[in-house]
Design an enzyme around this catalytic site. Structure first.
Site, PDB file in Angstrom:
ATOM      1  N   LYS A 192       0.841  -1.200   0.000  1.00  0.00           N
ATOM      2  CA  LYS A 192       0.000   0.000   0.000  1.00  0.00           C
ATOM      3  C   LYS A 192       0.886   1.263   0.000  1.00  0.00           C
ATOM      4  O   LYS A 192       2.118   1.162   0.197  1.00  0.00           O
ATOM      5  CB  LYS A 192      -0.923  -0.047   1.225  1.00  0.00           C
ATOM      6  CG  LYS A 192      -1.836  -1.298   1.281  1.00  0.00           C
ATOM      7  CD  LYS A 192      -2.933  -1.117   2.321  1.00  0.00           C
ATOM      8  CE  LYS A 192      -3.364  -2.417   2.948  1.00  0.00           C
ATOM      9  NZ  LYS A 192      -4.425  -2.226   3.967  1.00  0.00           N
ATOM     10  N   TYR A 197     -11.985  -2.773  -1.973  1.00  0.00           N
ATOM     11  CA  TYR A 197     -12.432  -2.868  -0.577  1.00  0.00           C
ATOM     12  C   TYR A 197     -13.953  -2.849  -0.443  1.00  0.00           C
ATOM     13  O   TYR A 197     -14.475  -2.482   0.603  1.00  0.00           O
ATOM     14  CB  TYR A 197     -11.802  -1.732   0.239  1.00  0.00           C
ATOM     15  CG  TYR A 197     -10.382  -2.024   0.685  1.00  0.00           C
ATOM     16  CD1 TYR A 197     -10.084  -3.207   1.385  1.00  0.00           C
ATOM     17  CD2 TYR A 197      -9.350  -1.127   0.437  1.00  0.00           C
ATOM     18  CE1 TYR A 197      -8.794  -3.482   1.800  1.00  0.00           C
ATOM     19  CE2 TYR A 197      -8.049  -1.403   0.861  1.00  0.00           C
ATOM     20  CZ  TYR A 197      -7.777  -2.587   1.546  1.00  0.00           C
ATOM     21  OH  TYR A 197      -6.497  -2.858   1.970  1.00  0.00           O
ATOM     22  N   PHE A 227     -14.722   3.422   8.337  1.00  0.00           N
ATOM     23  CA  PHE A 227     -13.390   3.760   7.847  1.00  0.00           C
ATOM     24  C   PHE A 227     -13.266   3.655   6.325  1.00  0.00           C
ATOM     25  O   PHE A 227     -12.227   3.981   5.755  1.00  0.00           O
ATOM     26  CB  PHE A 227     -12.323   2.874   8.517  1.00  0.00           C
ATOM     27  CG  PHE A 227     -12.503   1.386   8.310  1.00  0.00           C
ATOM     28  CD1 PHE A 227     -12.084   0.765   7.145  1.00  0.00           C
ATOM     29  CD2 PHE A 227     -13.108   0.614   9.295  1.00  0.00           C
ATOM     30  CE1 PHE A 227     -12.249  -0.599   6.957  1.00  0.00           C
ATOM     31  CE2 PHE A 227     -13.288  -0.761   9.114  1.00  0.00           C
ATOM     32  CZ  PHE A 227     -12.848  -1.367   7.937  1.00  0.00           C
ATOM     33  N   ARG A 285      -0.665 -14.618   4.426  1.00  0.00           N
ATOM     34  CA  ARG A 285      -1.327 -13.853   5.499  1.00  0.00           C
ATOM     35  C   ARG A 285      -0.548 -13.966   6.805  1.00  0.00           C
ATOM     36  O   ARG A 285      -0.492 -13.022   7.592  1.00  0.00           O
ATOM     37  CB  ARG A 285      -2.759 -14.361   5.700  1.00  0.00           C
ATOM     38  CG  ARG A 285      -3.671 -14.170   4.495  1.00  0.00           C
ATOM     39  CD  ARG A 285      -4.397 -12.864   4.487  1.00  0.00           C
ATOM     40  NE  ARG A 285      -5.247 -12.693   5.640  1.00  0.00           N
ATOM     41  CZ  ARG A 285      -6.010 -11.611   5.824  1.00  0.00           C
ATOM     42  NH1 ARG A 285      -6.012 -10.626   4.928  1.00  0.00           N
ATOM     43  NH2 ARG A 285      -6.767 -11.498   6.883  1.00  0.00           N
ATOM     44  N   THR A 309      -4.338  -7.786  11.106  1.00  0.00           N
ATOM     45  CA  THR A 309      -4.797  -6.513  10.526  1.00  0.00           C
ATOM     46  C   THR A 309      -4.272  -5.319  11.327  1.00  0.00           C
ATOM     47  O   THR A 309      -3.809  -4.331  10.758  1.00  0.00           O
ATOM     48  CB  THR A 309      -6.339  -6.486  10.473  1.00  0.00           C
ATOM     49  OG1 THR A 309      -6.779  -7.628   9.730  1.00  0.00           O
ATOM     50  CG2 THR A 309      -6.851  -5.217   9.810  1.00  0.00           C
ATOM     51  N   ASN A 321      -1.221  -0.100   7.589  1.00  0.00           N
ATOM     52  CA  ASN A 321      -0.665  -1.441   7.869  1.00  0.00           C
ATOM     53  C   ASN A 321       0.077  -2.046   6.676  1.00  0.00           C
ATOM     54  O   ASN A 321       0.244  -3.255   6.572  1.00  0.00           O
ATOM     55  CB  ASN A 321      -1.741  -2.366   8.434  1.00  0.00           C
ATOM     56  CG  ASN A 321      -2.868  -2.609   7.456  1.00  0.00           C
ATOM     57  OD1 ASN A 321      -2.838  -2.120   6.330  1.00  0.00           O
ATOM     58  ND2 ASN A 321      -3.850  -3.377   7.885  1.00  0.00           N
ATOM     59  N   HIS A 342      -1.434  -5.538   1.734  1.00  0.00           N
ATOM     60  CA  HIS A 342      -2.670  -6.326   1.629  1.00  0.00           C
ATOM     61  C   HIS A 342      -2.335  -7.718   1.115  1.00  0.00           C
ATOM     62  O   HIS A 342      -1.443  -7.883   0.285  1.00  0.00           O
ATOM     63  CB  HIS A 342      -3.635  -5.656   0.633  1.00  0.00           C
ATOM     64  CG  HIS A 342      -4.748  -6.569   0.207  1.00  0.00           C
ATOM     65  ND1 HIS A 342      -5.892  -6.723   0.952  1.00  0.00           N
ATOM     66  CD2 HIS A 342      -4.870  -7.409  -0.847  1.00  0.00           C
ATOM     67  CE1 HIS A 342      -6.678  -7.624   0.354  1.00  0.00           C
ATOM     68  NE2 HIS A 342      -6.087  -8.049  -0.745  1.00  0.00           N
ATOM     69  N   GLU A 366      -9.679 -10.576  -6.725  1.00  0.00           N
ATOM     70  CA  GLU A 366      -8.728  -9.464  -6.689  1.00  0.00           C
ATOM     71  C   GLU A 366      -7.738  -9.528  -7.862  1.00  0.00           C
ATOM     72  O   GLU A 366      -7.414  -8.497  -8.449  1.00  0.00           O
ATOM     73  CB  GLU A 366      -7.985  -9.481  -5.340  1.00  0.00           C
ATOM     74  CG  GLU A 366      -8.915  -9.104  -4.182  1.00  0.00           C
ATOM     75  CD  GLU A 366      -8.366  -9.472  -2.802  1.00  0.00           C
ATOM     76  OE1 GLU A 366      -7.220  -9.960  -2.708  1.00  0.00           O
ATOM     77  OE2 GLU A 366      -9.099  -9.269  -1.820  1.00  0.00           O
TER      78      GLU A 366
HETATM   79  P1  IDP Z   1      -6.899  -7.308   6.219  1.00  0.00           P
HETATM   80  O1  IDP Z   1      -6.221  -6.263   5.369  1.00  0.00           O
HETATM   81  O2  IDP Z   1      -5.990  -7.809   7.314  1.00  0.00           O
HETATM   82  O3  IDP Z   1      -7.503  -8.423   5.396  1.00  0.00           O
HETATM   83  P2  IDP Z   1      -9.615  -6.257   6.642  1.00  0.00           P
HETATM   84  O4  IDP Z   1     -10.424  -6.492   7.878  1.00  0.00           O
HETATM   85  O5  IDP Z   1     -10.048  -6.922   5.384  1.00  0.00           O
HETATM   86  O6  IDP Z   1      -8.099  -6.608   7.019  1.00  0.00           O
HETATM   87  O7  IDP Z   1      -9.574  -4.685   6.431  1.00  0.00           O
HETATM   88  C1  IDP Z   1      -9.081  -4.148   5.223  1.00  0.00           C
HETATM   89  C2  IDP Z   1      -8.225  -2.950   5.523  1.00  0.00           C
HETATM   90  O8  IDP Z   1      -9.039  -1.926   6.065  1.00  0.00           O
HETATM   91  C3  IDP Z   1      -7.152  -3.176   6.588  1.00  0.00           C
HETATM   92  O9  IDP Z   1      -5.972  -3.728   6.066  1.00  0.00           O
HETATM   93  C4  IDP Z   1      -6.930  -1.776   7.130  1.00  0.00           C
HETATM   94  O10 IDP Z   1      -6.026  -1.057   6.281  1.00  0.00           O
HETATM   95  C5  IDP Z   1      -8.299  -1.162   6.989  1.00  0.00           C
HETATM   96  N1  IDP Z   1      -9.008  -1.198   8.277  1.00  0.00           N
HETATM   97  C6  IDP Z   1      -9.604  -2.269   8.857  1.00  0.00           C
HETATM   98  N2  IDP Z   1     -10.158  -1.940  10.031  1.00  0.00           N
HETATM   99  C7  IDP Z   1      -9.914  -0.625  10.190  1.00  0.00           C
HETATM  100  C8  IDP Z   1     -10.244   0.316  11.231  1.00  0.00           C
HETATM  101  O11 IDP Z   1     -10.870  -0.003  12.235  1.00  0.00           O
HETATM  102  N3  IDP Z   1      -9.815   1.603  11.028  1.00  0.00           N
HETATM  103  C9  IDP Z   1      -9.119   1.980   9.915  1.00  0.00           C
HETATM  104  N4  IDP Z   1      -8.805   1.130   8.935  1.00  0.00           N
HETATM  105  C10 IDP Z   1      -9.185  -0.147   9.064  1.00  0.00           C
END
Ligand code: IDP
Length: 160
Positions: free
Chosen positions: A20, A60, A68, A96, A102, A123, A126, A137
Site C-alpha cells: 500500500k 475494498y 473507515f 497472510r 490486521t 498497515n 494487503h 482481486e
Molecule cells: P486485512 O487487510 O488484514 O484483510 P480487513 O479487515 O479486510 O483486514 O480490512 C481491510 C483494511 O481496512 C485493513 O488492512 C486496514 O487497512 C483497513 N481497516 C480495517 N479496520 C480498520 C479500522 O478499524 N480503522 C481503519 N482502517 C481499518
C-alpha cells in the site's frame, strides 16, 4: 501416495499481494519482495500504479458500510501501490501469516505488519484472505495476459 496433479494445483495457488502507499513511501518494497522470494514463492505479476478511486472502492467493497471505508479508499487511491501476484503452495494462508494481523500492534514481531506498522489504517500491505477473494482481486487488478507462466529454476529445491 505421489499424486502429481494434487501437488501441481497446490503449488500453483495464487494470491494477490499489494504494498500500500505507506509501504512505498517508507521504502519497504524491496524488503517485502525479498521475504516472499526467499520463502520460495514465485512472482508471476507485478506493477506500480496509482489506482483510481473506482478501483480502490471495488477492491475494498466488502467494507463499504464501515465508517473507515471512505478514508481507506482515499488512502489507497492516493497511491502509488505495488500490485503483485505470488504463486506457490498455500501462498494465500501462509502469505497472510507473513503479513501478520490486521492491527499491526496485534501482529507478531517477525511479520511484515509486526515489524513495520503501528496503526491499522497504515498497515503497509494487503494479502488475499481466501481462494475466492484471490481470484476476484487478481481479476480486478490484472488483465488475463499480465500473469507470467514459467517454471522457477529453484522450484525443485523448494518442493520435494
Ligand atoms: P486485512 O487487510 O488484514 O484483510 P480487513 O479487515 O479486510 O483486514 O480490512 C481491510 C483494511 O481496512 C485493513 O488492512 C486496514 O487497512 C483497513 N481497516 C480495517 N479496520 C480498520 C479500522 O478499524 N480503522 C481503519 N482502517 C481499518
Amino acid at each position: 501416495v505421489y499424486a502429481p496433479e494434487v501437488y501441481a494445483s497446490s503449488v500453483q495457488e495464487k494470491s494477490f499481494i499489494m504494498i500500500k502507499p505507506d509501504g512505498i513511501h517508507r521504502g519497504l518494497i524491496a524488503d517485502i519482495i525479498k521475504r516472499f522470494e526467499a520463502k520460495g514463492y514465485k512472482l508471476v505479476a507485478i506493477k506500480v500504479m496509482v489506482p483510481s478511486k473506482d478501483l480502490a472502492s471495488k477492491h475494498y467493497e466488502e467494507h463499504a458500510q464501515r465508517p473507515f471505508y471512505p478514508g481507506l479508499v482515499t488512502f489507497l487511491s492516493s497511491g502509488p501501490v505495488v500490485a503483485m501476484v505470488w504463486e506457490g503452495k498455500d501462498v494465500i494462508k501462509y502469505g497472510r501469516k507473513m503479513i501478520g494481523a490486521t492491527n499491526p500492534l496485534a501482529s507478531t514481531p517477525g511479520t511484515i505488519r509486526g515489524d513495520y506498522g503501528i496503526d491499522v489504517g497504515r498497515n503497509i500491505i494487503h494479502g488475499s484472505d481466501s481462494v475466492e477473494s484471490a481470484q476476484r482481486e487478481i481479476a480486478l487488478w490484472f488483465g488475463a495476459g499480465e500473469l507470467a507462466e514459467y517454471d522457477l529454476a529453484m522450484g525443485k529445491w523448494v518442493y520435494e
